[in-house]
Enzyme design. Structure first.
Site, PDB file in Angstrom:
ATOM      1  N   MET A  26       1.603   4.182   8.510  1.00  0.00           N
ATOM      2  CA  MET A  26       2.996   4.561   8.822  1.00  0.00           C
ATOM      3  C   MET A  26       3.087   5.083  10.248  1.00  0.00           C
ATOM      4  SD  MET A  26       3.768   6.685   5.358  1.00  0.00           S
ATOM      5  CE  MET A  26       3.386   6.021   3.738  1.00  0.00           C
ATOM      6  N   HIS A  38      -1.213  -2.167   4.322  1.00  0.00           N
ATOM      7  CA  HIS A  38       0.258  -2.251   4.266  1.00  0.00           C
ATOM      8  C   HIS A  38       0.815  -1.558   5.509  1.00  0.00           C
ATOM      9  CE1 HIS A  38       4.068  -0.724   1.898  1.00  0.00           C
ATOM     10  NE2 HIS A  38       4.390  -1.558   2.867  1.00  0.00           N
ATOM     11  N   PHE A  91       6.427   7.660   1.543  1.00  0.00           N
ATOM     12  CA  PHE A  91       5.767   8.763   0.846  1.00  0.00           C
ATOM     13  C   PHE A  91       5.196   8.302  -0.495  1.00  0.00           C
ATOM     14  CE2 PHE A  91       9.263  10.261   3.423  1.00  0.00           C
ATOM     15  CZ  PHE A  91       8.652  11.231   4.218  1.00  0.00           C
ATOM     16  N   GLY A  92       4.099   8.942  -0.891  1.00  0.00           N
ATOM     17  CA  GLY A  92       3.580   8.723  -2.240  1.00  0.00           C
ATOM     18  C   GLY A  92       4.344   9.601  -3.223  1.00  0.00           C
ATOM     19  N   GLY A  93       4.141   9.353  -4.494  1.00  0.00           N
ATOM     20  CA  GLY A  93       4.668  10.232  -5.545  1.00  0.00           C
ATOM     21  C   GLY A  93       6.169  10.180  -5.766  1.00  0.00           C
ATOM     22  N   GLY A 109       4.772   1.541  -5.414  1.00  0.00           N
ATOM     23  CA  GLY A 109       5.608   2.742  -5.467  1.00  0.00           C
ATOM     24  C   GLY A 109       5.996   3.136  -6.876  1.00  0.00           C
TER      25      GLY A 109
END
Ligand code: DX5
Ligand code: ZN
Length: 230
Positions: free
Chosen positions: A51, A80, A157-159, A190
């Site tokens: 990112m 990615h 973002f994760g989660g 995701g």
């Protein structure tokens, strides 16, 4: 014989799925330990999220970290790119150890050129689409792709919470892939968890990314084993 191959193709299409744990959710202070856990587990790929703080409102990591992951990983690196104008860095991602390189549809003005450049460097080429991007926009590129990554959260973002419309998108994309006689895999990224993963496979997903679900569980390698069951 061709009928046999046809049915085998259908069965393979339905049955086989890959699991790609997302390193973004690993413990960066114990990265080698977490990489070795994935090496020993039933996981198939390492999912590596890059990112740039411009395409997405977050910054993750770059080449030195990817090279460090590659040094210990015994499975392919599925990189990615959530970056603007990724063409600037394709060669460097190859040198850092990317096996699959995925760029965002929304970040590439000359997507076909970018895809051809990735393949010319000897990597598998993927294109990712954000939740608002329709799968129909891929109709004229899908035959050139090894992978389509369907974002099931807004990237960055994760989660995050899984977006339910993803099932519909995956099913539509599967139809387009078949109609275009493409061999592209469908990856979903995701909010994938133990409650939604089978429905995603049924819709047509071939590769499932899982960050939070794997790394926040008490037993990550057992969770990976669960995600492989179908
Ligand atoms: C989000 C990333 C994902 C993320 C997935 O922008 O592309 O790969 O790591 O994490 P979870 O599985 O926690 O949603
Ligand atoms: Zn990702």
């Amino acid at each position: 014989m061709s009928w046999l191959l046809y049915f085998w193709g259908l069965i393979y299409d339905i049955m086989i799925h890959l699991i790609a744990p997302s390193v973004l959710s690993a413990d960066f202070a114990n990265l080698q330990r977490d990489i070795e856990m994935i090496n020993r587990s039933d996981a198939d790929w390492f999912h590596v999220d890059v990112m740039d703080g411009a395409f997405v409102p977050n910054i993750s990591f770059g080449f030195p970290v990817i090279k460090a992951i590659k040094k210990h990983a015994t499975k392919p690196l599925d990189v990615h790119l959530m970056v603007e104008n990724p063409d600037r860095y394709l060669q460097q991602f190859k040198e850092a150890g990317a096996d699959v390189l995925t760029v965002h549809f929304e970040a590439c003005t000359h997507l076909h050129r970018t895809v051809e450049a990735i393949k010319a460097l000897g990597m598998k080429a993927g294109v990712a689409i954000n939740p608002h991007t329709g799968v129909n926009l891929l109709a004229d590129i899908v035959a050139d792709l090894d992978l389509v990554l369907v974002m099931s959260v807004n990237p960055g973002f994760g989660g995050q919470k899984f977006i339910e419309n993803t099932y519909h998108k995956v099913a539509l994309l599967k139809d387009i892939i078949r109609a275009k006689k493409s061999s592209a895999l469908i990856e979903v990224d995701g909010g994938v968890d133990l409650l939604n993963y089978t429905k995603l496979i049924e819709a047509g997903a071939n590769v499932l990314v899982a960050g939070n679900t794997v790394f926040s569980s008490a037993n990550p390698s057992q969770t990976i084993k669960e995600l492989k069951k179908f």
